[in-house]
Design an enzyme around this catalytic site. Structure first.
Site, PDB file in Angstrom:
ATOM      1  N   ASP A   1      66.478 -18.574  -9.398  1.00 35.73           N
ATOM      2  CA  ASP A   1      65.834 -19.831 -10.283  1.00 35.73           C
ATOM      3  C   ASP A   1      64.459 -19.120 -10.666  1.00 35.73           C
ATOM      4  OD1 ASP A   1      67.587 -21.780 -10.567  1.00 35.73           O
ATOM      5  OD2 ASP A   1      67.593 -21.936  -8.494  1.00 35.73           O
TER       6      ASP A   1
ATOM      7  N   ASP B   1      66.759 -13.541  -6.025  1.00 39.58           N
ATOM      8  CA  ASP B   1      65.930 -14.879  -6.399  1.00 39.58           C
ATOM      9  C   ASP B   1      66.891 -15.213  -7.900  1.00 39.58           C
ATOM     10  OD1 ASP B   1      64.918 -17.429  -6.750  1.00 39.58           O
ATOM     11  OD2 ASP B   1      63.858 -17.119  -7.788  1.00 39.58           O
TER      12      ASP B   1
ATOM     13  N   GLU C   1      51.825 -11.901 -33.205  1.00 37.78           N
ATOM     14  CA  GLU C   1      50.588 -10.880 -33.835  1.00 37.78           C
ATOM     15  C   GLU C   1      50.977  -9.596 -34.296  1.00 37.78           C
ATOM     16  OE1 GLU C   1      46.700 -10.602 -31.713  1.00 37.78           O
ATOM     17  OE2 GLU C   1      46.649 -12.849 -31.655  1.00 37.78           O
TER      18      GLU C   1
HETATM   19  N1  RBF Z   1      45.577  -7.198 -26.249  1.00 37.74           N
HETATM   20  C1  RBF Z   1      45.569  -6.642 -24.769  1.00 37.74           C
HETATM   21  O1  RBF Z   1      44.804  -7.921 -24.640  1.00 37.74           O
HETATM   22  N2  RBF Z   1      46.374  -6.244 -24.195  1.00 37.74           N
HETATM   23  C2  RBF Z   1      47.854  -5.258 -24.771  1.00 37.74           C
HETATM   24  O2  RBF Z   1      47.913  -5.422 -24.539  1.00 37.74           O
HETATM   25  C3  RBF Z   1      47.408  -6.025 -26.343  1.00 37.74           C
HETATM   26  N3  RBF Z   1      48.061  -5.123 -27.137  1.00 37.74           N
HETATM   27  C4  RBF Z   1      48.724  -5.034 -28.868  1.00 37.74           C
HETATM   28  C5  RBF Z   1      49.322  -4.383 -28.731  1.00 37.74           C
HETATM   29  C6  RBF Z   1      49.809  -4.490 -30.556  1.00 37.74           C
HETATM   30  C7  RBF Z   1      50.767  -3.834 -30.997  1.00 37.74           C
HETATM   31  C8  RBF Z   1      49.072  -5.087 -31.658  1.00 37.74           C
HETATM   32  C9  RBF Z   1      49.251  -6.063 -32.873  1.00 37.74           C
HETATM   33  C10 RBF Z   1      48.184  -6.133 -30.786  1.00 37.74           C
HETATM   34  C11 RBF Z   1      48.189  -5.967 -29.580  1.00 37.74           C
HETATM   35  N4  RBF Z   1      46.728  -6.781 -28.467  1.00 37.74           N
HETATM   36  C12 RBF Z   1      46.619  -6.524 -26.950  1.00 37.74           C
HETATM   37  C13 RBF Z   1      46.248  -7.984 -29.233  1.00 37.74           C
HETATM   38  C14 RBF Z   1      45.230  -8.120 -29.654  1.00 37.74           C
HETATM   39  O3  RBF Z   1      44.041  -7.894 -28.183  1.00 37.74           O
HETATM   40  C15 RBF Z   1      44.897  -8.634 -31.025  1.00 37.74           C
HETATM   41  O4  RBF Z   1      45.047  -8.860 -31.800  1.00 37.74           O
HETATM   42  C16 RBF Z   1      43.669  -9.898 -30.346  1.00 37.74           C
HETATM   43  O5  RBF Z   1      43.854 -11.009 -29.522  1.00 37.74           O
HETATM   44  C17 RBF Z   1      43.064 -10.883 -31.800  1.00 37.74           C
HETATM   45  O6  RBF Z   1      43.348 -12.010 -31.129  1.00 37.74           O
HETATM   46 MG    MG Z   2      62.590 -18.527  -7.932  1.00 38.03          MG
END
Ligand code: RBF
Ligand code: MG
Length: 383
Positions: free
Chosen positions: A17, A15, A310
């Site tokens: 768009d 696809d 983050e």
């Molecule tokens: N939060 C998730 O819910 N799923 C993820 O896969 C995920 N991967 C992350 C990977 C890294 C390297 C970092 C630094 C943070 C990750 N977080 C992930 C975020 C983490 O949940 C986050 O620091 C909190 O949401 C604080 O707001």
């Molecule tokens: Mg589309």
């Protein structure tokens, strides 16, 4: 780890768009300018139910949404020049160019099947080098009786490719497109252009976060060769701003001191990149340059309402540095964000991301970016 093969296919139907190019956002940009002509103000209504429609259907929907006093034909004629201007500015979605070039290089035939008119398709793809030549077949919504969700356009694509529908893999961002692909008896991968709506895509054979995550070998197609040590090199991108206090949960609950950046400062860069876990180098004003691994997106575990950035600077700082300028060069991708069953699974995975990033950043492929001048643009003195 070799993934289980689903059903081997020989051709891919794409696809356009929302799948290859970021048009869904642009339609709103055009409407913002255009509705003024009709004395209306764009307010975002209807965006969700326009995706995947033909131009005619979308026009009719807009006329109805905004109570415009014109016919579908008048509207389409009026709006056309506004769109032509915008097509030239539309960016390819992450992984689109990589996918097209990879399939073409390996002799896998590709059809482009879009509800847009053939003419519109040609205009849009003309801005992307090497695309047109890579498609064996291009079909527009004006070349079939019924657009998606009818299977007609995909069946016609298979016919022109001279293969059985069951030998085709469809890649689609919208629900009508997925419905069409399944009705055509094809394998379907969904790459939703609207985040956090995975439940709508249940009939797809697989739902992925972005084209970067497509595992072609699952369908017996040649796999991408660019992954290295659990990382995917990307065209580097640059963001920066003052470190803000994050949601706080990152540091407190996870014990991972992420240095959040204000999402409003670079919303366009953020919208151009898929959510996921990335890594690169970080320059912290007047302090140093550090390895960095970060998440961008909504973090499913915490279900953030805003797309956040983050970065975790891989260095032991003994105190916070809120307000200081942090500049990042993002050089590689690790994985999509995932929803983990438990907090400790999430923490384990983030530490695994850290190990992957630390190791990768020592490879010449990525290490050179440490010297990117951009990282030091805020510094008072060069070392
Ligand atoms: N939060 C998730 O819910 N799923 C993820 O896969 C995920 N991967 C992350 C990977 C890294 C390297 C970092 C630094 C943070 C990750 N977080 C992930 C975020 C983490 O949940 C986050 O620091 C909190 O949401 C604080 O707001
Ligand atoms: Mg589309």
């Amino acid at each position: 780890m070799t993934p289980s093969i689903r059903r081997p296919v020989s051709c891919v139907i794409l696809d356009l768009d929302g799948t290859l190019i970021d048009t869904e956002g642009s339609v709103d940009d055009v409407l913002k300018v255009f509705l003024v002509k009709y004395g209306k103000k764009w307010d975002g209504r209807g965006t969700l139910n326009r995706t995947g429609k033909t131009q005619k259907e979308a026009a009719a929907a807009i006329i109805e949404d905004y109570g415009l006093h014109c016919s579908v034909e008048e509207f389409m004629t009026d709006v056309a020049p506004f769109f032509t201007d915008f097509w030239s500015k539309i960016k390819a979605l992450p992984g689109a160019d990589r996918l097209i070039k990879h399939l073409h290089r390996h002799g896998v035939r590709i059809a482009l099947a879009s509800n847009s008119s053939k003419d519109g398709i040609e205009q849009k793809i003309s801005y992307h080098h090497g695309w047109k030549e890579s498609f064996s077949v291009i079909i527009g919504g004006d070349e079939v009786q019924e657009g998606k969700p009818s299977p007609e356009i995909f069946l016609e694509a298979a016919k022109r490719l001279n293969v059985d529908p069951s030998s085709c893999l469809v890649v689609e961002d919208s629900v009508p497109g997925i419905t069409a692909g399944k009705a055509a008896g094809m394998e379907v991968v969904a790459v939703p252009s609207i985040p956090n709506q995975t439940h709508l895509y249940g009939s797809a054979d697989e739902v992925i976060n972005s084209l970067l995550d497509l595992q072609l070998e699952k369908w017996g197609l040649p796999q991408f060769e660019d992954w290295i040590e659990g990382t995917l090199p990307i065209d580097p991108w640059y963001i920066g701003g003052p470190v803000i206090k994050g949601y706080g949960r990152g540091s407190k609950i996870l014990g991972i001191p992420t240095a959040n950046l204000p999402p409003d400062g670079f919303s366009d860069v953020l919208s151009q990149h898929s959510s996921g876990v990335y890594f690169g180098w970080a320059g912290l004003e007047n302090r140093g340059i550090y390895k960095m691994v970060m998440s961008i997106g909504w973090n499913p575990y915490f279900n953030n309402a805003e797309k956040t950035v983050e970065p975790w600077l891989l260095h032991d700082f003994n105190k916070d540095f809120y307000g200081e300028q942090l500049l990042l060069v993002v050089v590689g991708y690790i994985r999509p964000q995932a929803n983990f069953a438990s907090l400790s699974d999430l923490i384990d995975r983030i530490h695994e991301d850290r190990r992957i990033a630390e190791k990768a950043l020592d490879m010449p492929l990525y290490s050179g970016y440490k010297d990117t001048p951009y990282l030091k643009t805020m510094w008072k003195h060069d070392e």
